[in-house]
Design a protein around this motif. Structure first.
Motif, PDB file in Angstrom:
ATOM      1  N   PRO A 182      30.743  36.332  42.085  1.00 15.25           N
ATOM      2  CA  PRO A 182      32.153  36.415  42.479  1.00 15.25           C
ATOM      3  C   PRO A 182      33.034  35.690  41.462  1.00 15.25           C
ATOM      4  O   PRO A 182      32.543  34.951  40.621  1.00 15.25           O
ATOM      5  CB  PRO A 182      32.190  35.712  43.837  1.00 15.25           C
ATOM      6  CG  PRO A 182      31.032  34.778  43.799  1.00 15.25           C
ATOM      7  CD  PRO A 182      29.979  35.451  42.962  1.00 15.25           C
ATOM      8  N   ARG A 183      34.313  35.926  41.596  1.00 17.12           N
ATOM      9  CA  ARG A 183      35.261  35.335  40.650  1.00 17.12           C
ATOM     10  C   ARG A 183      35.078  33.830  40.576  1.00 17.12           C
ATOM     11  O   ARG A 183      35.064  33.132  41.581  1.00 17.12           O
ATOM     12  CB  ARG A 183      36.694  35.674  41.046  1.00 17.12           C
ATOM     13  CG  ARG A 183      37.683  35.164  40.022  1.00 17.12           C
ATOM     14  CD  ARG A 183      39.033  35.724  40.232  1.00 17.12           C
ATOM     15  NE  ARG A 183      39.955  35.162  39.261  1.00 17.12           N
ATOM     16  CZ  ARG A 183      41.181  35.586  39.084  1.00 17.12           C
ATOM     17  NH1 ARG A 183      41.633  36.595  39.809  1.00 17.12           N
ATOM     18  NH2 ARG A 183      41.959  35.027  38.194  1.00 17.12           N
ATOM     19  N   ASP A 184      34.938  33.370  39.337  1.00 14.12           N
ATOM     20  CA  ASP A 184      34.753  31.952  39.048  1.00 14.12           C
ATOM     21  C   ASP A 184      35.382  31.708  37.680  1.00 14.12           C
ATOM     22  O   ASP A 184      34.760  31.955  36.646  1.00 14.12           O
ATOM     23  CB  ASP A 184      33.262  31.610  39.044  1.00 14.12           C
ATOM     24  CG  ASP A 184      32.982  30.150  38.721  1.00 14.12           C
ATOM     25  OD1 ASP A 184      33.902  29.447  38.263  1.00 14.12           O
ATOM     26  OD2 ASP A 184      31.834  29.726  38.915  1.00 14.12           O
ATOM     27  N   ASP A 185      36.625  31.272  37.705  1.00 13.24           N
ATOM     28  CA  ASP A 185      37.344  31.091  36.448  1.00 13.24           C
ATOM     29  C   ASP A 185      36.729  29.997  35.586  1.00 13.24           C
ATOM     30  O   ASP A 185      36.882  30.009  34.366  1.00 13.24           O
ATOM     31  CB  ASP A 185      38.823  30.820  36.712  1.00 13.24           C
ATOM     32  CG  ASP A 185      39.527  32.047  37.283  1.00 13.24           C
ATOM     33  OD1 ASP A 185      39.193  33.173  36.873  1.00 13.24           O
ATOM     34  OD2 ASP A 185      40.411  31.881  38.146  1.00 13.24           O
ATOM     35  N   GLY A 186      36.016  29.054  36.182  1.00 17.65           N
ATOM     36  CA  GLY A 186      35.323  28.024  35.412  1.00 17.65           C
ATOM     37  C   GLY A 186      34.197  28.619  34.581  1.00 17.65           C
ATOM     38  O   GLY A 186      34.011  28.253  33.420  1.00 17.65           O
ATOM     39  N   ARG A 232      30.849  42.752  38.036  1.00 20.30           N
ATOM     40  CA  ARG A 232      30.234  43.610  39.042  1.00 20.30           C
ATOM     41  C   ARG A 232      30.672  43.266  40.462  1.00 20.30           C
ATOM     42  O   ARG A 232      30.290  43.946  41.402  1.00 20.30           O
ATOM     43  CB  ARG A 232      28.713  43.524  38.942  1.00 20.30           C
ATOM     44  CG  ARG A 232      28.156  43.926  37.585  1.00 20.30           C
ATOM     45  CD  ARG A 232      28.380  45.398  37.318  1.00 20.30           C
ATOM     46  NE  ARG A 232      28.024  45.811  35.983  1.00 20.30           N
ATOM     47  CZ  ARG A 232      26.850  46.298  35.619  1.00 20.30           C
ATOM     48  NH1 ARG A 232      25.880  46.401  36.486  1.00 20.30           N
ATOM     49  NH2 ARG A 232      26.648  46.672  34.368  1.00 20.30           N
ATOM     50  N   ASP A 233      31.463  42.220  40.630  1.00 19.01           N
ATOM     51  CA  ASP A 233      31.920  41.807  41.951  1.00 19.01           C
ATOM     52  C   ASP A 233      33.403  42.151  42.084  1.00 19.01           C
ATOM     53  O   ASP A 233      34.199  41.892  41.176  1.00 19.01           O
ATOM     54  CB  ASP A 233      31.693  40.299  42.136  1.00 19.01           C
ATOM     55  CG  ASP A 233      31.954  39.854  43.551  1.00 19.01           C
ATOM     56  OD1 ASP A 233      33.143  39.635  43.899  1.00 19.01           O
ATOM     57  OD2 ASP A 233      30.985  39.711  44.320  1.00 19.01           O
ATOM     58  N   GLU A 234      33.775  42.712  43.218  1.00 20.51           N
ATOM     59  CA  GLU A 234      35.151  43.168  43.423  1.00 20.51           C
ATOM     60  C   GLU A 234      36.183  42.044  43.392  1.00 20.51           C
ATOM     61  O   GLU A 234      37.378  42.303  43.205  1.00 20.51           O
ATOM     62  CB  GLU A 234      35.258  43.947  44.732  1.00 20.51           C
ATOM     63  CG  GLU A 234      34.926  43.134  45.954  1.00 20.51           C
ATOM     64  CD  GLU A 234      34.788  43.982  47.214  1.00 20.51           C
ATOM     65  OE1 GLU A 234      35.205  43.491  48.270  1.00 20.51           O
ATOM     66  OE2 GLU A 234      34.272  45.103  47.127  1.00 20.51           O
ATOM     67  N   SER A 235      35.763  40.798  43.543  1.00 19.84           N
ATOM     68  CA  SER A 235      36.714  39.682  43.522  1.00 19.84           C
ATOM     69  C   SER A 235      37.376  39.507  42.152  1.00 19.84           C
ATOM     70  O   SER A 235      38.382  38.817  42.036  1.00 19.84           O
ATOM     71  CB  SER A 235      36.029  38.381  43.955  1.00 19.84           C
ATOM     72  OG  SER A 235      34.992  38.030  43.063  1.00 19.84           O
ATOM     73  N   TRP A 236      36.829  40.151  41.131  1.00 17.75           N
ATOM     74  CA  TRP A 236      37.411  40.078  39.789  1.00 17.75           C
ATOM     75  C   TRP A 236      38.534  41.098  39.583  1.00 17.75           C
ATOM     76  O   TRP A 236      39.191  41.096  38.545  1.00 17.75           O
ATOM     77  CB  TRP A 236      36.343  40.278  38.729  1.00 17.75           C
ATOM     78  CG  TRP A 236      35.416  39.110  38.596  1.00 17.75           C
ATOM     79  CD1 TRP A 236      34.186  38.969  39.180  1.00 17.75           C
ATOM     80  CD2 TRP A 236      35.639  37.929  37.836  1.00 17.75           C
ATOM     81  NE1 TRP A 236      33.635  37.754  38.822  1.00 17.75           N
ATOM     82  CE2 TRP A 236      34.511  37.097  38.000  1.00 17.75           C
ATOM     83  CE3 TRP A 236      36.679  37.477  37.036  1.00 17.75           C
ATOM     84  CZ2 TRP A 236      34.390  35.851  37.397  1.00 17.75           C
ATOM     85  CZ3 TRP A 236      36.568  36.238  36.429  1.00 17.75           C
ATOM     86  CH2 TRP A 236      35.440  35.438  36.616  1.00 17.75           C
TER      87      TRP A 236
END
Length: 176
Positions: free
Chosen positions: A81-85, A105-109
């Protein structure tokens, strides 16, 4: 044709190849050097990096840099999932001059901007486009060609039947 002759044969006809196998097993720097030595000036290797652990980022880049000026974009496949770090760490660890194309591959992006994402025809400063559902008829290729802007790296899925080279030739004709 002998397997040892294939890369040279391929490089005489095309100007880039996507190394998908590097996402499963990272070759040695010596192997990357041998590949670079086997192709003419101007040929580029796009290298897949399956990002699963941050402690592998440095080793990955150390090895692929052995391609020298034959290194094209690095396609970073990230399943999480989205992880800007994580994104910031990878971008900060990327050597100067190396092009990155993110394959989230995760929709959170969804909606993340200011970076090159795979299959984004509006990405800047380059596009990384993958055709994954062969075979393609002329109408499909024509519609796709209308979305392509330079510079673009376009890769066609290889199937059991050798249709990808013919698809690339048809696409090239439409792009000219």
């Amino acid at each position: 044709m002998q397997p040892t002759e294939f890369l040279g044969f391929y490089a005489e006809r095309f100007d880039t190849v996507e190394l998908n196998s590097t996402g499963y097993r990272l070759p040695s720097a010596d192997q990357f050097r041998r590949w670079a030595d086997a192709v003419p000036d101007g040929f580029e290797f796009s290298v897949k990096f399956a990002l699963t652990r941050l402690d592998r980022v440095t080793t990955f880049f150390e090895r692929v840099l052995a391609l020298g000026d034959r290194l094209g974009p690095v396609r970073i496949v990230y399943e999480g999932p989205r992880d800007d770090g994580t994104r910031s760490f990878v971008e900060g660890s990327t050597p100067d001059g190396v092009k990155i194309a993110w394959d989230f591959r995760d929709e959170s992006w969804a909606g993340v901007e200011a970076l090159v994402q795979v299959n984004d025809p509006a990405a800047e400063p380059f596009r990384y486009l993958r055709l994954r559902q062969p075979p393609y008829d002329d109408e499909q290729l024509r519609a796709f060609a209308e979305t392509v802007r330079d510079p673009a790296y376009v890769y066609v899925r290889h199937e059991d039947e050798p249709t990808a080279p013919a698809t690339v030739e048809r696409l090239r004709a439409l792009l000219q």
